[in-house]
Write a protein that holds these residues in place. Structure first.
Motif, PDB file in Angstrom:
ATOM      1  N   SER A   1      -2.761  -2.715  -5.202  1.00  0.00           N
ATOM      2  CA  SER A   1      -3.831  -2.128  -6.003  1.00  0.00           C
ATOM      3  C   SER A   1      -4.368  -0.873  -5.329  1.00  0.00           C
ATOM      4  O   SER A   1      -4.652  -0.864  -4.122  1.00  0.00           O
TER       5      SER A   1
ATOM      6  N   THR B   1      -4.170  -1.727  -1.454  1.00  0.00           N
ATOM      7  CA  THR B   1      -4.431  -3.048  -0.905  1.00  0.00           C
ATOM      8  C   THR B   1      -3.832  -4.062  -1.868  1.00  0.00           C
ATOM      9  O   THR B   1      -4.233  -4.117  -3.035  1.00  0.00           O
TER      10      THR B   1
ATOM     11  N   SER C   1     -12.828   7.721  -6.827  1.00  0.00           N
ATOM     12  CA  SER C   1     -12.918   6.361  -6.313  1.00  0.00           C
ATOM     13  C   SER C   1     -12.120   5.413  -7.205  1.00  0.00           C
ATOM     14  O   SER C   1     -12.239   5.459  -8.432  1.00  0.00           O
TER      15      SER C   1
ATOM     16  N   GLN D   1     -10.800   1.282  -7.871  1.00  0.00           N
ATOM     17  CA  GLN D   1     -11.000  -0.148  -7.647  1.00  0.00           C
ATOM     18  C   GLN D   1     -10.112  -0.893  -8.633  1.00  0.00           C
ATOM     19  O   GLN D   1     -10.089  -0.569  -9.823  1.00  0.00           O
ATOM     20  N   ASP D   2      -9.358  -1.861  -8.132  1.00  0.00           N
ATOM     21  CA  ASP D   2      -8.477  -2.655  -8.991  1.00  0.00           C
ATOM     22  C   ASP D   2      -7.530  -1.769  -9.804  1.00  0.00           C
ATOM     23  O   ASP D   2      -7.306  -1.983 -10.997  1.00  0.00           O
TER      24      ASP D   2
ATOM     25  N   GLU E   1      -7.041   1.422  -4.123  1.00  0.00           N
ATOM     26  CA  GLU E   1      -8.416   1.129  -3.741  1.00  0.00           C
ATOM     27  C   GLU E   1      -8.996   2.297  -2.951  1.00  0.00           C
ATOM     28  O   GLU E   1      -8.279   3.071  -2.320  1.00  0.00           O
ATOM     29  N   GLY E   2     -10.323   2.426  -3.008  1.00  0.00           N
ATOM     30  CA  GLY E   2     -11.000   3.425  -2.199  1.00  0.00           C
ATOM     31  C   GLY E   2     -10.855   4.829  -2.759  1.00  0.00           C
ATOM     32  O   GLY E   2     -10.572   5.039  -3.937  1.00  0.00           O
TER      33      GLY E   2
ATOM     34  N   ASN F   1     -12.855   3.899 -10.734  1.00  0.00           N
ATOM     35  CA  ASN F   1     -14.125   3.187 -10.818  1.00  0.00           C
ATOM     36  C   ASN F   1     -15.044   3.721  -9.730  1.00  0.00           C
ATOM     37  O   ASN F   1     -14.779   3.514  -8.544  1.00  0.00           O
ATOM     38  N   GLY F   2     -16.076   4.418 -10.140  1.00  0.00           N
ATOM     39  CA  GLY F   2     -17.001   4.951  -9.158  1.00  0.00           C
ATOM     40  C   GLY F   2     -17.106   6.457  -9.238  1.00  0.00           C
ATOM     41  O   GLY F   2     -16.628   7.086 -10.178  1.00  0.00           O
TER      42      GLY F   2
END
Length: 230
Positions: free
Chosen positions: A145, A142, A164, A166-167, A147-148, A171-172
């Protein structure tokens, strides 16, 4: 467990999970040096405002693309052929920027990477394949970046891990699997491939053999099955 997710088709994918981001950033850098191709005009550009360009790069590859006559901006389709006549790459350009699907091929013609762009930046699905056609990596961008959830597979097709993002960073939650499909590890990444919180390790039968408490990548064993080996 350090993530295996980062992709290795470029020999940049250093630290195991420094893998995807480094490799993909290199792809962006390399492609900035590439020319575009084409036969179809860009959006709102008449065919008589375009010219077809064909040239040979320093490696003997033939690049073919269309560009605007007024400012030489690439518009429409791009292709690259090896000196032996094998298709190496196809892409779409709009106003001199990558826009749409870009496909990179192995020398034997198998698809290596399929990625998508909007205005020169990564956007939408991304897939990478082993030579032979088996999916190795898939995820989505996105606005440039990662993502997901991103997934990586063994050459057999068995899921290797889910991570996972993020940015553009891990992350996750993440999960890893042995090639037999049994759970290998599960935990949580924070701000990159830094395990954070409870990390669980499983043997090839799927039995829990170790638990660890992690603080931003530094892990301490809190329980281990008697006789278990890493």
């Amino acid at each position: 467990m350090k993530s295996q997710m980062r992709f290795q088709i470029l020999s940049t994918y250093s630290k195991t999970s420094g893998y995807i981001v480094a490799g993909l950033l290199l792809l962006l850098t390399l492609f900035a040096a590439c020319s575009g191709q084409g036969s179809s005009p860009g959006k709102g550009v008449a065919e008589n405002e375009l010219e077809v360009v064909e040239k040979t790069d320093a490696y003997g590859n033939t690049e073919r693309f269309t560009r605007r006559l007024d400012n030489y901006a690439k518009e429409g389709k791009y292709s690259k052929m090896s000196p032996e006549g094998n298709l190496l790459e196809t892409a779409e350009f709009y106003n001199d920027s990558l826009n749409g699907a870009r496909v990179i091929y192995y020398e034997n013609g198998d698809t290596q990477i399929v990625e998508h762009y909007e205005g020169g930046t990564f956007a939408g699905p991304y897939q990478a394949y082993y030579e032979g056609g088996q999916l190795e990596l898939e995820g989505s961008y996105t606005a440039n970046s990662m993502e997901g959830t991103w997934k990586r597979y063994y050459p057999s097709g068995q899921l290797m891990e889910e991570v996972s993002f993020q940015d553009n960073q891990e992350n996750g939650p993440f999960v890893e699997y042995h090639e037999n499909g049994k759970l290998k590890a599960e935990g949580y990444y924070k701000e990159g491939d830094n395990e954070h919180g409870l990390l669980k390790i499983y043997d090839e039968t799927g039995e829990l053999v170790k638990t660890m408490n992690c603080q931003h990548g530094v892990c301490r064993t809190v329980w281990e099955k008697e006789g278990a080996t890493d």
